[in-house]
Design a protein around this motif. Structure first.
Motif, mmCIF file in Angstrom:
data_model
loop_
_atom_site.group_PDB
_atom_site.id
_atom_site.type_symbol
_atom_site.label_atom_id
_atom_site.label_comp_id
_atom_site.label_asym_id
_atom_site.label_seq_id
_atom_site.Cartn_x
_atom_site.Cartn_y
_atom_site.Cartn_z
ATOM 1 N N GLN A 77 -89.670 54.812 132.103
ATOM 2 C CA GLN A 77 -88.937 53.641 132.567
ATOM 3 C C GLN A 77 -88.240 53.969 133.882
ATOM 4 O O GLN A 77 -87.749 55.071 134.077
ATOM 5 C CB GLN A 77 -87.898 53.223 131.526
ATOM 6 C CG GLN A 77 -88.485 52.642 130.255
ATOM 7 C CD GLN A 77 -87.399 52.300 129.245
ATOM 8 O OE1 GLN A 77 -86.224 52.268 129.559
ATOM 9 N NE2 GLN A 77 -87.813 52.049 128.006
ATOM 10 N N LYS A 78 -88.187 53.011 134.757
ATOM 11 C CA LYS A 78 -87.555 53.144 136.067
ATOM 12 C C LYS A 78 -88.286 54.153 136.966
ATOM 13 O O LYS A 78 -87.792 54.522 138.024
ATOM 14 C CB LYS A 78 -86.083 53.562 135.939
ATOM 15 C CG LYS A 78 -85.262 52.611 135.067
ATOM 16 C CD LYS A 78 -83.863 53.150 134.828
ATOM 17 C CE LYS A 78 -83.098 52.257 133.871
ATOM 18 N NZ LYS A 78 -81.788 52.820 133.498
ATOM 19 N N GLU A 81 -89.402 52.541 140.305
ATOM 20 C CA GLU A 81 -88.220 52.419 141.164
ATOM 21 C C GLU A 81 -87.893 53.776 141.816
ATOM 22 O O GLU A 81 -87.569 53.853 143.005
ATOM 23 C CB GLU A 81 -87.042 51.950 140.300
ATOM 24 C CG GLU A 81 -85.730 51.763 141.048
ATOM 25 C CD GLU A 81 -84.585 51.430 140.104
ATOM 26 O OE1 GLU A 81 -83.439 51.758 140.452
ATOM 27 O OE2 GLU A 81 -84.832 50.854 139.028
ATOM 28 N N GLN A 419 -79.463 56.002 137.992
ATOM 29 C CA GLN A 419 -80.365 55.169 137.194
ATOM 30 C C GLN A 419 -79.983 55.187 135.709
ATOM 31 O O GLN A 419 -80.008 54.171 135.031
ATOM 32 C CB GLN A 419 -81.805 55.661 137.328
ATOM 33 C CG GLN A 419 -82.533 55.223 138.584
ATOM 34 C CD GLN A 419 -84.004 55.584 138.518
ATOM 35 O OE1 GLN A 419 -84.366 56.704 138.150
ATOM 36 N NE2 GLN A 419 -84.852 54.634 138.860
#
Length: 808
Positions: A77-78, A81, A419
């Motif tokens: 996840q992320k 980004e 994050q």
């Protein structure tokens, strides 16, 4: 249909962009998953990374995604980004950024497969070559890899296969191949009750023995069953065909830990440690993404603070990432963490095999472990829920990658902390000037450990004046003082660490008659003499030649080596102390797997007298029986000409001195130098970081060096010296024009000039340097420069580095 955004997995920088594809009905794709997509006019299969959906595309005639490769996305996840952040700040392609997040060697290529479509014998009129291809294809079972098929026909061109495809006689497909996979082994299971297995009298002796063993043990590896029963593999498969046994593939985990590690419990913390641990716990609970500098003297017990912080992190259901700067430090740190947390620890570093790294990566991604210990690349561990990040020995330059993408693990850690809303701890006895500046100015939290864990005094440091030694007739690498102190330790049974920041036997080879110096033909550096093999070697590109016995220029026999490396220091040490035991640790002795661990274990377990080595022995190592540290050539650390030279020199001197006296006996250290009055030597002798920092920060402010500005390095490289320089001038002109729109951004612009090391690996190098003010604007400017370079599709290389490790 939905529209997907896809990044191609490609080395071609000009293809570094987002592509749009249609998603077939019913196809589900998770962000970060790999997909197979058609690309180009020939619709060749390519691997891409799905990064999200869009409502509408400005392009027409979109193609459909072929298939989804990953059920569970490889990227956490992320992760997308994070990849975008890396691309922007490290000036690289998105594909390069994404690959940092993937397990090792997971990328695969597509292999062309040729299959028969017509096997009824009515192929029509064929050329002799077409007949040969079809016959070989039939012999291969009707399907074969195109490359192997052409080789079997002794043909290089694929035109004959294309002609058969046009006639409908063969069909072309592609399948993915390559990449690291699970390690599988064959295991045999008994398929009938044990009492039935013993009733088959008509079987051969080997098969009967195999069934008897399986009746006793229920299952065995195929290789072991064959070895101990005398049964062949074909006989085992015959038993399987009769329904008596089952042969299955089972996964065998490849472990990077090759020894048993005893369980340990948490230590009772000192007052300072307790306060530090509470600070870490509060930071974990706060979910704020905070930064902390753990500034503790050598031997103050920083690792115990990490361990208890990680323990608390796990109790909260979160994960922890622990970074060390050197592979050499990983075994000791890994042992400490595994002894505390057992199998809940994974290890990641480049010294592991690809298979080991792949298996450890999968353990992390699947949630099997909560803790990762590793070197720089471990910062990309595929955790989704990080609760604590620790950068140990945070001052080390090895946290900054020297290859593209030129990421700084400390910066990546800071971004991941934001994050995940978790704390990041930078730990060091000699923190970077930039980080201590932030701490004393309240930009990050400062945690201090001012005393050693055992309340032992810091080592007493002596300075040996090598100029005086030389005047007194001592031409040895070792000063009289160092020899006396080393002799004391051999008599008392204590161990010593000896540091010399040069590997090899000597630094260069020169002719005394004409002044010739042996240099690398590919790089503008001198070759280093290595006594092992009597060779000269380039430490940049690896070029190796035999050591000349006469000068290649003038034919003189007076060609000799100058300077001293670890091999020469080892030779002299053996002459001075012939009965002493010694191990050497440098890049030449640690080339093989587990070599770091073997050397350190040998030194510790066998109580070896001397550990001699380069920078890898100066940090983080903890041996209670080491009571003496010796620095052989401190001047080589100080006089390097880079603005970080004094900081690095001070750090290495303090760190190597700090290896001594970590047990019950006070330590000693000897620093050898031709400049005993040098301020760096004086500060290191007193272990006075604050004094050094105050002196250094004044100089940095006057000269506008970090932390008061950013330094940007742009390297232009190419095999054509003149062309490289001309392209460099074009890049300089373009960059100046870009900066013209930001009048307050650039402080100083140093124009194009040959780099200090002008030639590396047969490529000429020119450098542009500039100092800029902090801010996101500079990344926008540099991104425009980088994109312009990619659009040029030139043969020249461009490397852009923000705050490089050195500016030479």
């Amino acid at each position: 249909m939905k529209i997907a955004e896809v990044i191609l997995n490609t080395e071609v920088k000009s293809l570094d962009r987002v592509y749009h594809y249609l998603v077939p009905e019913g196809m589900e794709i998770a962000e970060g998953a790999r997909v197979e997509v058609p690309f180009g006019t020939a619709n060749r299969r390519n691997v891409g990374y799905f990064i999200g959906y869009i409502q509408k595309s400005p392009f027409e005639g979109l193609k459909e995604i072929y298939s989804v490769i990953d059920k569970m996305p490889l990227i956490p996840q992320k992760g997308i980004e994070l990849a975008r952040y890396i691309r922007r700040t490290c000036l690289c392609s998105m594909s390069e950024s994404i690959r940092l997040l993937l397990p090792p060697a997971v990328n695969f290529k597509f292999e062309k497969i040729v299959s028969l479509t017509n096997t009824d014998g009515n192929e029509g009129k064929l050329t002799p070559l077409q007949k040969t291809v079809l016959e070989n294809l039939k012999a291969a079972g009707g399907s074969a890899e195109q490359k192997k098929l052409l080789e079997s026909c002794k043909v290089k061109s694929s035109a004959v296969i294309s002609s058969l495809e046009k006639r409908g006689l063969v069909r072309m497909t592609e399948k993915p191949v390559g990449g690291t996979k699970e390690k599988l082994r064959k295991k045999v299971f008994l398929s009938v009750p044990p009492e039935e297995a013993e009733q088959f009298d008509k079987l051969g002796k080997g098969m009967k023995k195999a069934l008897e063993m399986l009746a006793r043990y229920e299952s065995m590896l195929l290789s072991e069953l064959i070895e101990y029963s005398g049964c062949s593999s074909s006989s085992v498969y015959l038993l399987e065909s009769r329904g008596l046994v089952t042969v299955e593939d089972i996964e065998v985990k490849r472990s990077p830990v090759n020894k048993e590690i005893e369980k340990t419990e948490s230590l009772l913390p000192t007052h300072e440690q307790k306060r530090a641990i509470e600070t870490v716990k509060q930071a974990i609970d706060s979910d704020a993404g905070s930064e902390h500098l753990l500034f503790g003297v050598t031997g103050s017990g920083k690792t115990e603070v990490f361990l208890q912080g990680v323990d608390y992190c796990i109790s909260k259901g979160k994960n922890a990432v622990i970074l060390v700067p050197e592979i050499a430090l990983t075994p000791q740190m890994t042992t400490r963490f595994i002894s505390r947390f057992g199998d809940n620890v994974a290890v990641l570093h480049s010294g592991l095999s690809l298979g080991e790294r792949y298996d450890e990566w999968r353990r992390i991604r699947s949630g099997e472990v909560n803790v990762v210990v590793g070197a720089r690349s471990a910062i990309f561990a595929p955790f989704d829920n990080i609760g604590l990040i620790v950068i140990d020995e945070e001052h080390e330059t090895t946290y900054k990658s020297e290859n593209s993408p030129r990421y700084d693990a400390r910066k990546i850690g800071q971004y991941r902390a934001i994050q995940n809303k978790c704390p990041i701890i930078y730990a060091s006895a000699t923190p970077r000037v930039e980080d201590y500046y932030k701490a004393v100015n309240g930009k990050i939290n400062l945690i201090e450990l001012t005393h050693r864990f055992n309340n032992q005094e810091m080592p007493e440091v002596f300075v040996a004046d090598m100029a005086a030694e030389l005047a007194g007739g001592n031409r040895s690498v070792y000063s009289d003082m160092a020899q006396r102190e080393l002799e004391k330790n051999t008599k008392t049974g204590h161990q010593s660490i000896i540091f010399l920041n040069r590997r090899g036997y000597s630094t260069f080879v020169s002719c005394r008659s004409c002044g010739y110096v042996a240099k690398c033909p590919n790089c503008s550096v001198s070759l280093t003499y290595h006594s092992n093999g009597n060779t000269l070697k380039c430490h940049m590109c690896g070029h190796t030649v035999p050591n000349p016995t006469v000068c290649p220029e003038c034919g003189s026999k007076y060609i000799r080596y100058f300077g001293a490396g670890t091999q020469k220091a080892e030779e002299e040490l053996k002459e001075i102390f012939p009965s002493a035991t010694l191990v050497r640790m440098d890049a030449d002795t640690t080339m093989h797997k587990f070599s770091h661990e073997r050397i350190l274990n040998k030194f510790n377990d066998e109580k070896i007298d001397f550990l001699l080595g380069t920078q890898m022995i100066t940090k983080g190592l903890d041996f209670p029986n080491v009571t003496l540290s010796v620095v052989l050539a401190a001047d080589t650390l100080i006089n390097t000409g880079d603005y970080r030279a004094l900081e690095r020199a001070f750090s290495q001197l303090v760190q190597v001195c700090g290896r001594a006296g970590r047990g019950k006996i006070k330590g000693r250290a000897v620093i050898q130098t031709y400049e005993p009055q040098n301020k760096v030597i004086a500060y290191a002798k007193k272990n006075d970081y604050t004094g050094f920092y105050q002196d250094e920060i004044k100089s940095r402010k006057i000269m506008e060096y970090p932390p008061f500005a950013d330094i940007i390095s742009v390297i232009i490289s190419g095999k054509d010296e003149k062309g490289t320089g001309e392209y460099g001038m074009e890049a300089e002109k373009y960059l100046r024009n870009l900066l013209g729109h930001y009048s307050d951004l650039c402080i100083t612009f140093f124009g194009l000039a040959p780099a200090a090391t002008f030639k590396v690996k047969n490529k000429y190098r020119y450098r542009i340097l500039l100092k800029t003010r902090h801010g996101d604007e500079i990344y926008g400017v540099l991104e425009q420069l980088y994109n312009k370079h990619i659009d040029n599709k030139t043969k020249f290389g461009m490397e852009i580095d923000v705050n490089p490790n050195n500016c030479l």
